[in-house]
Design an enzyme around this catalytic site. Structure first.
Site, PDB file in Angstrom:
ATOM      1  N   GLY A  13      -2.904 -12.147  14.166  1.00  0.00           N
ATOM      2  CA  GLY A  13      -2.058 -10.959  14.073  1.00  0.00           C
ATOM      3  C   GLY A  13      -2.416  -9.998  15.190  1.00  0.00           C
ATOM      4  O   GLY A  13      -3.066 -10.374  16.179  1.00  0.00           O
ATOM      5  N   LEU A  14      -2.020  -8.749  15.050  1.00  0.00           N
ATOM      6  CA  LEU A  14      -2.248  -7.786  16.137  1.00  0.00           C
ATOM      7  C   LEU A  14      -3.719  -7.645  16.494  1.00  0.00           C
ATOM      8  O   LEU A  14      -4.075  -7.595  17.668  1.00  0.00           O
ATOM      9  CB  LEU A  14      -1.699  -6.408  15.741  1.00  0.00           C
ATOM     10  CG  LEU A  14      -0.190  -6.238  15.803  1.00  0.00           C
ATOM     11  CD1 LEU A  14       0.180  -4.830  15.367  1.00  0.00           C
ATOM     12  CD2 LEU A  14       0.330  -6.510  17.206  1.00  0.00           C
ATOM     13  N   GLY A  16      -6.297  -9.776  15.950  1.00  0.00           N
ATOM     14  CA  GLY A  16      -6.830 -11.002  16.542  1.00  0.00           C
ATOM     15  C   GLY A  16      -6.350 -11.182  17.971  1.00  0.00           C
ATOM     16  O   GLY A  16      -7.140 -11.454  18.883  1.00  0.00           O
ATOM     17  N   ARG A 298       1.234   8.436   1.369  1.00  0.00           N
ATOM     18  CA  ARG A 298       1.692   7.417   0.429  1.00  0.00           C
ATOM     19  C   ARG A 298       1.077   7.551  -0.959  1.00  0.00           C
ATOM     20  O   ARG A 298       1.765   7.352  -1.961  1.00  0.00           O
ATOM     21  CB  ARG A 298       1.403   6.036   1.005  1.00  0.00           C
ATOM     22  CG  ARG A 298       2.274   5.781   2.218  1.00  0.00           C
ATOM     23  CD  ARG A 298       1.900   4.535   2.964  1.00  0.00           C
ATOM     24  NE  ARG A 298       2.821   4.367   4.092  1.00  0.00           N
ATOM     25  CZ  ARG A 298       2.696   3.417   5.009  1.00  0.00           C
ATOM     26  NH1 ARG A 298       1.696   2.565   4.962  1.00  0.00           N
ATOM     27  NH2 ARG A 298       3.578   3.335   5.976  1.00  0.00           N
ATOM     28  N   HIS A 365       0.446  -2.633  -1.127  1.00  0.00           N
ATOM     29  CA  HIS A 365       0.820  -2.727   0.282  1.00  0.00           C
ATOM     30  C   HIS A 365      -0.332  -3.001   1.240  1.00  0.00           C
ATOM     31  O   HIS A 365      -0.179  -3.711   2.231  1.00  0.00           O
ATOM     32  CB  HIS A 365       1.515  -1.429   0.686  1.00  0.00           C
ATOM     33  CG  HIS A 365       1.996  -1.369   2.093  1.00  0.00           C
ATOM     34  ND1 HIS A 365       2.850  -2.320   2.615  1.00  0.00           N
ATOM     35  CD2 HIS A 365       1.759  -0.495   3.106  1.00  0.00           C
ATOM     36  CE1 HIS A 365       3.109  -2.018   3.886  1.00  0.00           C
ATOM     37  NE2 HIS A 365       2.447  -0.937   4.205  1.00  0.00           N
ATOM     38  N   ARG A 399      -4.551   5.261   3.881  1.00  0.00           N
ATOM     39  CA  ARG A 399      -4.100   5.121   5.264  1.00  0.00           C
ATOM     40  C   ARG A 399      -2.786   5.862   5.475  1.00  0.00           C
ATOM     41  O   ARG A 399      -1.891   5.800   4.631  1.00  0.00           O
ATOM     42  CB  ARG A 399      -3.892   3.647   5.610  1.00  0.00           C
ATOM     43  CG  ARG A 399      -3.313   3.434   6.995  1.00  0.00           C
ATOM     44  CD  ARG A 399      -3.268   1.983   7.383  1.00  0.00           C
ATOM     45  NE  ARG A 399      -2.311   1.187   6.630  1.00  0.00           N
ATOM     46  CZ  ARG A 399      -0.989   1.228   6.816  1.00  0.00           C
ATOM     47  NH1 ARG A 399      -0.449   2.038   7.708  1.00  0.00           N
ATOM     48  NH2 ARG A 399      -0.201   0.443   6.099  1.00  0.00           N
TER      49      ARG A 399
END
Lengths: 589, 250
Positions: A13-14, A16, A298, A365, A399
């Protein structure tokens, strides 16, 4: 050590891929392992954007303000120096992505456009339509393909990480991985390993995460001796679309572009939402939080929705849902800025959100917790680094939206050079026998699962796990139900011994792969449940009605879980948080 | 279909690339909002055929389940489609599932689509940046340029366009519409254009642009509505131009 270190990166992913690019650029040779072709990694699901205080809207935004919003949004649980470094690096990361060809939305002048996101009052989020994660991942994937063509990167796609290979001194010398087609288990030596294996959504059954986000690799490493930090901090996104197979994310950017959340004032009102007049609608977020409105963080928005639905018994037609309304916004603007997510709603629900308000509900999420790392992304096992959602470092107790993409890329950019530096100072292992031993151990694990003659179907056991964890370890937590959860998890681990795989073939056997992941999910679930039980306060996403306040005196601490192999359970210790830059203050939106 | 109590699926099974395929039929309790993926998940939780025989869970590729990762393409009622966005309510029953036919079967519904990634390598589908250090912003771009590039950049590598293309087969070695569209994307990027000649050269021989028969199946099947035929004609024009200018150069 060799001047050309060999580094393994697990996960494409981003985080890695960012690490891979730095490693290849610095002259390392990279073996990149991924369950799926890296272009299909979960990062593609990120929608709304990536934060960087470029201050292109004349608002006086600054990297310090970004840093402050992130720390405050995370309820002061994050160690501050690495968060500051991330926020300072973010504008240059956006520039780099821009140079790589990411089609970011533009202003009329041709500059990058920015939109608002939750937990800030500034336009700080760069975006490519509403598929920003996809566009970022593709840009990095393309750069990695370029290095692959040059022979600097070897991809092992359709391979799954099973365990680290540790030598007699507890130093990581490589990994054991399994070919998901031939089922071959093989050890791979490396001078250092970077783990970037993403989220843990599968622990909660249905979540907004992709299928591969099981947390299995993190759990395996925790069981091998890595600390796992702040596991109890689980983000439940306020706006997801409930589904039979998963919960689909409805991006915060919908609210960033002006979307409004409301319920009919009358309980059980079954009218078509468009026929409900303004004065019979309750825009509860705008009502309760006039300053931030629909763009509160959130955790705050999710609790508000729970309160409206479960305490006030309002919802939509008696069902646990609320409206997310975009119908007042110009269709052209919606198409230009949000098309990707509108298309998801249209395809999976069947209604056009340009015409009718969307029905949404909170869904699991993201995990703020993850492998414990130091400021150089090093885990507690020498030679293993971690970056991205699988580690705990940047988001504290909650986050902020659009901070995950920047933390993935920044984490990868720190981990890559740190792994090279580590590798060049490390002496070679004295023997190779640890590789054979670990391979044998993993092959035996597979053989045991294949032979097991019990009655438990792993997929059904997993559904039970998901329901249990969603019920007791998400938005509202009580000590009694957390303790009960841990008891049930122990029972499930016991039942796991009586597993029965309906598939015992030696080719592309998804049952044995899933059973292995399930075992690791169960072990990690105990870290989440017990960590939540221990923390007697409310902070960010961790909310206990019996302890409704944040308690800095006792709990301004990182939770660190370590695995006790003999007792087969987690042990906990607590580490003070580095609050050297911004003194903690009350969090009130 | 919405009021029927069960869902019937016929699934083509194949244990490995060497075995022969066979069909199995499943009957599942209907639930509102089901898609093909949730059916396959239900089968895994209770792997029994319609006539009561124990069987194995279906092997298939999937990941995001929201039609962005491109994993779960298969033939659904003989049409190439993503399994996640194939809603049971909109499908005729029995629902027939088969692996994509133009790619080697790995097992059951999972196929090997590595050829696409190899072709992306062959056409250098990337922007050749100098390095990752801080070199300031990228080239300035108008909204119009961004709005032209973005749809092309949404290709999810599902390979549906290749599946339905009559010219995509072992005989022609055609790279397929997805790759041609990526060539257009990178050739129009101000920095990406540096490799334009190399990309066009790669498309000049066998398997290149000349193989396209303009059947237009690709643009019709694309789940992301990418203007593939437009990409093909633009790239074809550029290749032609490139060939002619090469002719005069020699």
């Amino acid at each position: 050590m060799a001047s050309n270190p060999r580094i393994i990166v697990v996960g494409g992913g981003l985080a890695g891929l960012s690490a891979v690019i730095k490693l290849a650029e610095m002259g390392g040779t990279v073996d990149l392992f991924s369950i799926v072709p890296v272009k299909r990694s979960h990062s593609v699901c990120a929608q709304g954007g990536i934060n960087a205080a470029k201050n292109l809207k004349g608002e006086g935004d600054s990297t310090w303000q970004h840093f402050d919003d992130t720390i405050y949004g995370g309820d002061f649980l994050a160690n501050q120096p690495p968060v500051k470094a991330m926020c300072e690096a973010a504008p240059a990361i956006i520039d780099l992505l821009d140079r790589m060809g990411v089609p970011f939305n533009r202003t009329p002048e041709g500059l990058l456009d920015f939109r608002r996101f939750g937990g800030t009052l500034y336009h700080r989020t760069a975006f490519a339509g509403a598929t920003t994660g996809q566009q970022l991942l593709y840009a990095l994937d393309e750069q990695v393909r370029r290095y692959e063509a040059e022979g600097k990167v070897n991809k092992y796609e359709h391979w799954e990480f099973l365990s680290a290979v540790l030598d007699g001194n507890g130093i990581c010398r490589g990994i054991c991985a399994m070919d998901l087609r031939s089922m071959e288990v093989r050890p791979f030596p490396a001078d250092a390993v970077i783990v970037a294996t993403g989220g843990i959504g599968a622990i909660f059954g249905k979540s907004t995460n992709s299928v591969v986000c099981t947390g299995s690799a993190q759990s395996a490493l925790y069981q091998q001796g890595c600390y796992y930090a702040n596991g109890e901090f689980i983000q439940v996104h306020p706006t997801s679309i409930p589904g039979e197979d998963k919960l689909r994310l409805m991006s915060e950017s919908a609210r960033g572009e002006g979307g409004r959340v409301w319920v009919p004032k009358q309980s059980g009102d079954a009218r078509d939402p468009k026929s409900i007049p303004e004065n019979e609608r309750w825009y509860f977020l705008e009502d309760w939080y006039p300053k931030y409105g629909n763009l509160v963080p959130r955790d705050v928005a999710t609790r508000a929705i729970f309160k409206v639905v479960y305490e006030y018994h309002l919802g939509i037609d008696g069902k646990p849902m609320v409206y997310l309304d975009l119908t007042h916004i110009d269709r052209k603007i919606l198409d230009r800025k949000l098309e990707g997510i509108l298309e998801i709603y249209e395809k999976f629900v069947g209604d056009d959100p340009r015409d009718t308000p969307m029905k949404i509900f909170p869904g699991m999420h993201y995990t703020m917790g993850g492998l414990w790392v130091d400021f150089k992304q090093a885990t507690s096992i020498p030679g293993i680094f971690a970056a991205g959602e699988c580690e705990y470092q940047y988001h504290g107790a909650n986050r902020l939206g659009a901070n995950s993409l920047v933390s993935c890329i920044f984490g990868g950019f720190v981990a890559g050079p740190a792994a090279i530096e580590y590798a060049s100072n490390q002496s070679a292992a004295t023997s190779n026998r640890h590789f054979e031993a670990e391979q044998k151990h993993q092959e035996e694990n597979n053989a045991r699962l294949m032979k097991s003659e019990g009655s438990e179907n792993p997929f059904r056991l997993w559904r039970e796990l998901g329901e249990l964890m969603t019920k007791n370890c998400t938005v509202i937590r009580y000590d009694a139900s957390l303790k009960e959860t841990d008891g049930k998890l122990c029972e499930m681990l016991e039942r796991f011994r009586r597993i029965n795989l309906s598939d015992r073939s030696q080719w592309a056997n998804t049952s044995v792969v899933f059973a292995r992941q399930l075992y690791n999910m169960l072990q990690l679930s105990r870290v989440i449940a017990q960590g939540a039980a221990l923390r007697s306060e409310s902070r960010g996403a961790h909310y206990k009605p019996d302890f409704p306040e944040r308690d800095d005196k006792n709990w301004l601490k990182t939770t660190k879980a370590s695995f006790a192999p003999d007792a087969d359970e987690p042990r906990f210790e607590f580490e003070p948080v580095d609050v050297s830059l911004i003194p903690p203050r009350a969090r009130k939106y | 279909m919405a009021d029927s109590k069960s869902v019937i699926l016929q699934i083509k099974r194949q244990a490995n690339p060497r075995e022969k395929s066979h069909w199995e039929e499943f009957e599942l309790p209907y639930k509102p909002g089901m898609n093909v993926i949730s059916c396959l998940m239900d089968i895994a939780a209770n792997p029994v055929t319609r006539d009561g025989k124990a069987t194995t869970p279906i092997t298939y590729d999937s990941n995001c389940l929201e039609e962005v990762c491109g994993s779960c393409a298969m033939l659904i009622n003989r049409r190439a489609h993503m399994a996640c966005s194939a809603l049971v309510d909109r499908l005729e029953q029995p629902i027939r599932l088969e692996p994509l036919s133009k790619f080697p079967v790995v097992r059951d519904l999972a196929v090997d689509r590595q050829v696409l990634f190899e072709n992306l390598k062959a056409v250098k589908a990337w922007v050749p940046i100098d390095g990752t250090y801080d070199l300031g912003p990228g080239p300035r771009m108008t909204s119009e340029q961004q709005e032209a590039a973005y749809p092309l950049s949404r290709c999810i590598s599902c390979c549906c366009c290749m599946e339905v293309c009559p010219q995509f087969n072992e005989k022609t070695g055609f790279v397929g519409a997805a790759v041609l569209s990526q060539v257009r994307l990178f050739n129009t990027h101000p920095t990406g254009a540096a490799l334009k000649r190399e990309r066009l050269a790669a498309l000049m021989g066998d398997g290149g642009i000349q193989e396209c028969g303009y059947a237009q199946n690709c643009v019709e099947i694309c789940p992301k509505d990418i203007p593939l035929t437009r990409s093909i004609s633009e790239v074809a024009g550029a290749v032609m131009h490139h060939a002619i200018s090469d002719l005069f150069r020699t």
